[in-house]
Design an enzyme around this catalytic site. Structure first.
Site, short mmCIF file in Angstrom:
data_model
loop_
_atom_site.label_atom_id
_atom_site.label_comp_id
_atom_site.label_asym_id
_atom_site.label_seq_id
_atom_site.Cartn_x
_atom_site.Cartn_y
_atom_site.Cartn_z
N ASP A 1 0.82 -1.21 0.00
CA ASP A 1 0.00 0.00 0.00
C ASP A 1 0.86 1.27 0.00
O ASP A 1 1.89 1.33 0.67
CB ASP A 1 -0.90 -0.01 1.24
N ASP B 1 -10.62 1.65 -4.38
CA ASP B 1 -10.52 3.10 -4.28
C ASP B 1 -11.26 3.80 -5.43
O ASP B 1 -12.03 4.73 -5.23
CB ASP B 1 -9.05 3.54 -4.31
N GLU C 1 1.43 -0.14 -4.92
CA GLU C 1 0.48 0.90 -5.32
C GLU C 1 1.24 2.23 -5.43
O GLU C 1 1.28 3.02 -4.51
CB GLU C 1 -0.65 1.03 -4.30
#
Length: 902
Positions: A681, A789, A706
């Protein structure tokens, strides 16, 4: 990474990812991925020279970036060819970027109109720039913090709608004289309308910086809400998470203790008048050149330094005589205006050049000196170094050339390797052999002591050219696969699989990823059990890896605000259910990725100042584990190596105890839970080299980061050329030494514009390759069109509605590792996605498959992949031409088709 609703503590703006396209100017000039290994996101001015054994007190740190010269060779050596530089044996230029701060004010004024119904909001700024007002409205009965677009009649001329939630209006030069505000915008509205408030932020298009009020959006109430208890819309407190955690907005936020109300000369017209202090930061390009000349009159070399930095520039310098690079003070004579600093170094004030456009200095160097080490001191107390270290200039001499005699081969740096198991192309073999011959040529020439200066220059120029050519091959070619030969005894009907053994973290090359959750999955409270019941179905669809949600205890229910990393009882289920889920996926042939949130961590306790930065649980870190440059959490660690996430303490990965504990935790998860790899992340928050350390320790089968970066836009229009955007993602992958891939945000963004605006020409770059990361480094590109998201109930950057299957037709037929979102799998798209996965697997399309783009026009994009598949998306017409292959249509839907070669 997800925005985090921490009710009632934290309210986030409703569009986190969509606005990520806006980029700060300081991020546009990134480091080279070829010549250097970068240990920090930028090269900052530091407090003194790292190896100089001195630490100046009260040094002011200036945000300055030092980049490698774009024309430097891979060796960092550049030889002049002009007749005026016959004696120059070394030259290098260092571009410098300095940050200049200018203070100013933002004006917010609400005026009564000439009648009772018309009011006017005025927003102004007294600093030069290309100012854009990014704004939206709230209605009286709105619940929450989402913006709406204002009615058309309320929008000033020149306004541009941004999706469905905001408007962007440029500020114009003011014709008035009041308060000296030189740029302003005026918004007229009906005071009796149902609009309760106008929300806005200000953007400077020259720098890409966003300006907000104390970390929140500006909010101007348009109705008297003092007696309206039910309709009050509170100012959002989102800890500056806007637009998301993707930009370094904290450095550009409003520097204000609040508005300074002042009485207006038009009190009868002003409902209120506020001014807010702001600080605008602009980058100034400077450079420094260093070159060495052989002096024909004396035995010494002369090192020349010149720079266009204004003001006094002091060179704090020394020399070294071995590879330790230990500072030593050379014997005299010294240049004019030189003094000794604490018997450890010399300080020389550079002399102003004629015309006052910078300064320069000459430094004599005795024979035998191997290196010249220095840092710069400017403006009396600001130190400039190189990538956090001292500038080091190697001195070419007899001793340095002898080292070449011991070279038996040219080693390819690990950061440039693609896959160790793949055969090197014949072109690369030839290049390496040529470089070996050249190095041998230098050595043999030296042994015969007949080497001339011209010979050295010629050989080194050839090495430069070959290095550039090798890099070009690395960036543009698609490696071929080595296939195992069948023996005569084998059945001819038995197909031989390509021999693929990929390095740790990158899978087999045939992976298809499923995201196994959405933004609301935590509400189930038994998500692990629900997902376990779908394992067999996901396996039958053809998925090979599943990405599971964050497993740890978390302040936010979605799991992205972790607290105790060893507590695996979350809103998705308990630790035993998680183990059973992973085991179930293993039984059906699917590997499991854990969502590792290691950029930040929520604290258990407050420090003496009431700041939450003391941790509990098994990893009971103190505030040394928190970066020192996040103003919200008062960490005592070093500066962040990436971008700060302002809702929680950012972990300082430069601390050895932090890395040790995180490596131990990842290895524990691998053994205890059975995870096969990681989804990492918010990796923009820390240096990719730390990721390599974690991957080397935990040895995942597959890993993806990410790295969500802003695409390039001009006046709200997406640029055709997104090379700088995908370069930043490639730079991060390169920093991990290729041990992890990254989500191909570039491809998603370009697909948005191509499909939404019917501009399919965007899907071919200037060299006829796919324009995303998949066009440059396909084996490390994880392609996707939606995730928790961007889609789900958040919808921060939702894929164009109704065009999702065009997106899947693209990523499921192209190279890279495709990722499919949970919400799309279990929807009316299920059968179409299943068909495309089956076609991909049947034709053995892999992460490095070759793409031939056959058409990229306004209304249609078409390509042939591995000469096995042909595909097209868009409303335009396309049929693959008959040639070596006949084509059979095997899948079609709304504006997409796929054919197989017969």
């Amino acid at each position: 990474m997800a925005t985090v609703p921490l009710e009632p503590i934290l309210h986030h703006h409703h569009h986190r990812r969509e606005t990520s396209k806006f980029l700060m100017e300081s991020e546009k000039h990134k480091r080279s991925s070829l010549n250097y290994t970068w240990k920090r996101r930028n090269c900052m001015i530091g407090n003194g020279a790292k190896r100089c054994n001195f630490r100046p007190a009260n040094s002011r740190v200036l945000n300055t970036t030092v980049r490698a010269s774009s024309d430097s060779s891979a060796t960092g050596l550049s030889l002049l060819n002009t007749s005026d530089s016959d004696n120059v044996i070394f030259q290098k230029t260092f571009p410098l970027q300095c940050i200049e701060k200018v203070e100013g004010k933002i004006l917010v004024r609400l005026d009564c109109g000439n009648d009772e119904e018309t009011h006017q909001l005025v927003v102004g700024c007294n600093l030069p720039g290309k100012w854009i007002l990014h704004w939206g409205i709230n209605y009286v009965n709105d619940i929450g913090s989402d913006w709406d677009q204002p009615p058309v009649e309320m929008r000033p001329q020149g306004s541009i709608p941004i999706k469905e939630y905001a408007i962007e209006t440029p500020l114009e030069k003011s014709v008035g004289e009041e308060a000296g505000f030189i740029y302003e915008v005026k918004i007229d509205f009906n005071a009796k309308s149902s609009i309760s408030a106008i929300n806005f932020v200000l953007r400077d298009e020259e720098t890409g910086s966003w300006y907000r009020h104390k970390g929140t959006d500006f909010k101007v109430p348009l109705t008297n809400l003092s007696n309206d208890e039910g309709n009050t819309v509170e100012t959002k407190q989102d800890f500056s998470i806007w637009p998301g955690t993707l930009g370094q907005l904290s450095n550009m936020l409003l520097q204000s203790d609040g508005g300074n109300s002042k009485e207006s000369t038009q009190q009868n017209r002003n409902l209120f008048y506020e001014e807010y202090d702001i600080v605008k930061q602009t980058s100034i390009d400077n450079s420094m050149s260093v070159y060495i000349k052989r002096s024909p009159e004396v035995e010494n070399n002369l090192l020349h330094i010149e720079t266009d930095i204004p003001g006094d520039v002091v060179v704090h310098w020394g020399v070294c005589n071995n590879e330790s690079k230990k500072w030593e003070i050379p014997e005299g004579p010294y240049p004019d205006k030189t003094s000794v600093f604490k018997n450890k170094a010399l300080q020389t004030l550079l002399q102003e050049k004629e015309g006052g456009c910078g300064c320069s200095g000459l430094f004599p160097l005795d024979e035998g000196i191997e290196g010249f080490i220095f840092v710069l001191k400017i403006n009396n107390n600001t130190w400039v170094n190189y990538m956090g270290d001292d500038f080091y200039i190697p001195i070419p001499n007899e001793k340095s050339f002898k080292k070449l005699e011991h070279l038996e081969e040219v080693n390819i740096p690990e950061s440039v390797k693609i896959d160790s198991s793949l055969e090197i192309t014949s072109n690369t073999d030839e290049l390496i052999n040529e470089i070996r011959h050249l190095v041998t040529g230098i050595s043999s020439e030296k042994k015969r002591k007949t080497k001339s200066k011209e010979t050295q220059e010629s050989i080194l120029r050839e090495i430069e050219k070959l290095a550039a050519e090798a890099y070009s091959i690395f960036r543009s070619s698609i490696p071929s696969f080595r296939k195992e030969l069948k023996s005569e005894s084998e059945s001819e009907s038995k197909k031989v699989e390509p021999h693929l053994k990929i390095s740790s973290g990158t899978g087999s090359g045939y992976e298809i990823l499923c995201q196994g959750f959405n933004w609301e999955s935590h509400k189930s409270t038994s998500w692990y059990l629900e997902l376990q019941n779908k394992a067999a179905e996901l396996s039958s669809l053809g998925f090979t890896i599943i990405w599971l949600p964050p497993p740890t205890e978390s302040i936010s229910p979605q799991g992205y605000m972790p607290k105790d990393l060893y507590n695996l009882n979350s809103r998705y289920g308990n630790v035993d259910e998680l183990k059973a889920l992973v085991n179930k996926f293993h039984e059906v042939g699917i590997r499991a990725l854990g969502d590792a949130v290691i950029n930040h961590r929520c604290a258990h306790y407050q420090n003496q100042n009431g700041i939450w930065n003391i941790f509990g649980g098994r990893l009971d870190w103190d505030d040394r584990a928190v970066v020192g440059d996040d103003p919200h959490f008062q960490g005592r660690g070093n500066k962040s190596s990436g971008d700060n996430f302002h809702a929680a303490p950012n972990i300082d990965h430069s601390q050895e105890f932090v890395r040790r504990d995180l490596k131990e935790w990842l290895c524990w998860l691998r053994k205890e839970i059975g995870y096969d790899g990681w989804r990492l992340d918010f990796v923009r928050g820390f240096w990719g080299g730390y990721v390599k350390d974690y991957m080397d320790a935990s040895e995942p089968y597959f890993a993806v980061g990410e790295y969500w970066d802003s695409l390039n836009y001009t006046y709200g229009e997406m640029d055709y050329n997104q090379d700088s955007h995908r370069q930043r993602i490639v730079d991060w992958i390169n920093a991990t030494n290729g041990t992890a891939g990254a989500f191909d945000v570039t491809t998603k963004g370009i697909l948005h514009s191509a499909l939404e605006r019917c501009e399919y020409w965007r899907l071919s770059d200037s060299k006829g390759k796919p324009p995303g990361v998949v066009g440059w480094w396909p084996s490390r590109a994880v392609t996707f069109i939606e995730n928790h998201d961007t889609g789900s109930t958040q919808g921060h950057w939702r894929f164009p509605g109704g065009k999702e299957m065009q997106g899947y037709a693209y990523i499921l037929t192209h190279p890279g590792t495709p990722s499919v979102f949970y919400d799309h799998i279990f929807s009316h798209y299920n059968s179409q996605i299943s068909t495309l996965i089956s076609i991909r697997n049947r034709n053995k399309i892999h992460c490095r498959s070759a793409v031939e783009i056959t058409k990229a026009e306004g209304d249609v994009y078409a390509a042939i992949i591995d000469e096995k598949l042909a595909m097209k998306i868009g409303p335009g017409h396309y049929e693959p031409e008959s040639g070596p292959h006949q084509w059979s249509l095997v899948a079609e839907g709304n504006d997409y088709k796929v054919w197989e070669a017969l």
